[in-house]
Design an enzyme around this catalytic site. Sequence first.
Site, mmCIF file in Angstrom:
data_model
loop_
_atom_site.group_PDB
_atom_site.id
_atom_site.type_symbol
_atom_site.label_atom_id
_atom_site.label_comp_id
_atom_site.label_asym_id
_atom_site.label_seq_id
_atom_site.Cartn_x
_atom_site.Cartn_y
_atom_site.Cartn_z
ATOM 1 N N THR A 87 0.871 -1.179 0.000
ATOM 2 C CA THR A 87 0.000 0.000 0.000
ATOM 3 C C THR A 87 0.900 1.218 0.000
ATOM 4 O OG1 THR A 87 -1.645 -1.188 1.304
ATOM 5 C CG2 THR A 87 -1.843 1.203 1.223
ATOM 6 N N LYS A 162 -7.905 1.309 -3.045
ATOM 7 C CA LYS A 162 -7.552 0.879 -1.684
ATOM 8 C C LYS A 162 -7.751 2.024 -0.679
ATOM 9 C CE LYS A 162 -5.131 -1.144 1.692
ATOM 10 N NZ LYS A 162 -5.487 -2.360 2.393
ATOM 11 N N LYS A 237 -1.863 5.047 8.575
ATOM 12 C CA LYS A 237 -1.074 5.134 7.339
ATOM 13 C C LYS A 237 -2.003 5.321 6.134
ATOM 14 C CE LYS A 237 1.526 2.338 4.066
ATOM 15 N NZ LYS A 237 2.139 1.077 3.692
#
Length: 290
Positions: A87, A162, A237
Site C-alpha cells: 500500500t 484501496k 497510514k
Amino acid sequence: MKIGFIGLGNMGAPMATNLAAAGHQVTGYDPVVECPDGVADAKSSVAAATDAEVVITMLPDGAILRSVADEILGAMSAGSVLLDCSTVDVESARIVAQQASDKGLLPLDAPVSGGVGGAEGGTLTFMVGGSAEAFEIANPLFDIMGQKAVHCGPSGNGQSAKICNNMILGATMIATCEAFALADKLGLERQAMFDVVSTSSGYSWTMNVYCPAPGVGPTSPADNGYKPGFAAELMLKDLRLSQQAAEAVDADTPIGRAACDLYGQFVENEDGRGKDFSAMLPRFEAKGRT
Ligand code: NAD
C-alpha cells in the site's frame, strides 16, 4: 512461473509461501527477514528480480518501493511483470509504473485487503491498476494468493481504490464506536444496540462483521483484548495516504480528514499504537465531550 518476491514481512512471507506451495519457483529477498520454507534465498533484490517472469514487491511505503524499483528495473527482463502489492501513495505507484513501462516491463499496482489472516489463508482481495495484458499474466497468481482480484483501470487505480475503501472503513469504524459509546452512556444494552443496528440502516462491515464491542456479534479483535487484526497505525497510514491523494487532486474529504486526525491522536498521543483499530471504542468510552 519463475517469481521474484521482494519484502517478506508479515504479509509477504505467507504470500510467497502460498505461491511456492502451488508449485511456482519463488526466489525471495528481504534485508531483515529470512526466506520462508520453499522460497529460495536470493541475497539481493537484483538477484531476486533477474530472470523472473513476475517480480512481486510487498514493502512498507512508497519511498522504499521507489528505491527498490531503482535497483531492480534494469535487471528485469523485457515483458516481465512488476507486481507491487504494497500500500503506497498513488503518486509513487504511477511514477514506478511509468519507469517500468519505459523499460518495456508490465507494471501493476495491486494493494490488498484481508490482512495477515488473508495472506496466510490465500483469501486476499487485490485492487489492481495497470494494463489488461499485465492483469491477464498475474491473474493465476491472484487466484493462489487471494479470493478476488478487481481490475480497476490504469496504473495507480489499485492504490486509489484501496485508499478510498479504507477512508470509508476508518470513518465507519469511528462512527460505529462513537455510537456504541453514546449508547452505553444512554443505558442501552450493547446486545440490543447490535441487534438493532446490524439489521437497520446503520449497519456496516464494522458493525456486522468486525464489531468493536466485545461479547456481541461475530468474534473480532475486540474479543481478544483488541490485539490486531488491523492495527490502528496501519489505518492511520492509509488515512494519511487518502488525505495526501485528496490534497493532490483538490478533493474535499472532511470526514476522511477528521478520521485521519482522530487516528493520529489515538496512535501518537493516546496509547493506540499496537492496538486494533477498533480499540477506538474504549477510547471513546473513557472520554467526555471535551
Ligand atoms: P512488514 O513491515 O511486516 O514487511 C515489510 C518488509 O519489507 C519487511 O520485512 C522489511 O524488512 C522489508 N523491506 C524493507 N525495505 C526493504 C528493501 N529495501 N528491500 C527489500 N525488502 C525490504 O509489513 P507488512 O505488514 O507485511 O505490510 C506490507 C505492505 O502491505 C504495507 O504496504 C502495508 O501497508 C500493506 N498491508 C498490510 C496489511 C497488514 O495487515 N499487515 C494489510 C493490508 C496491506
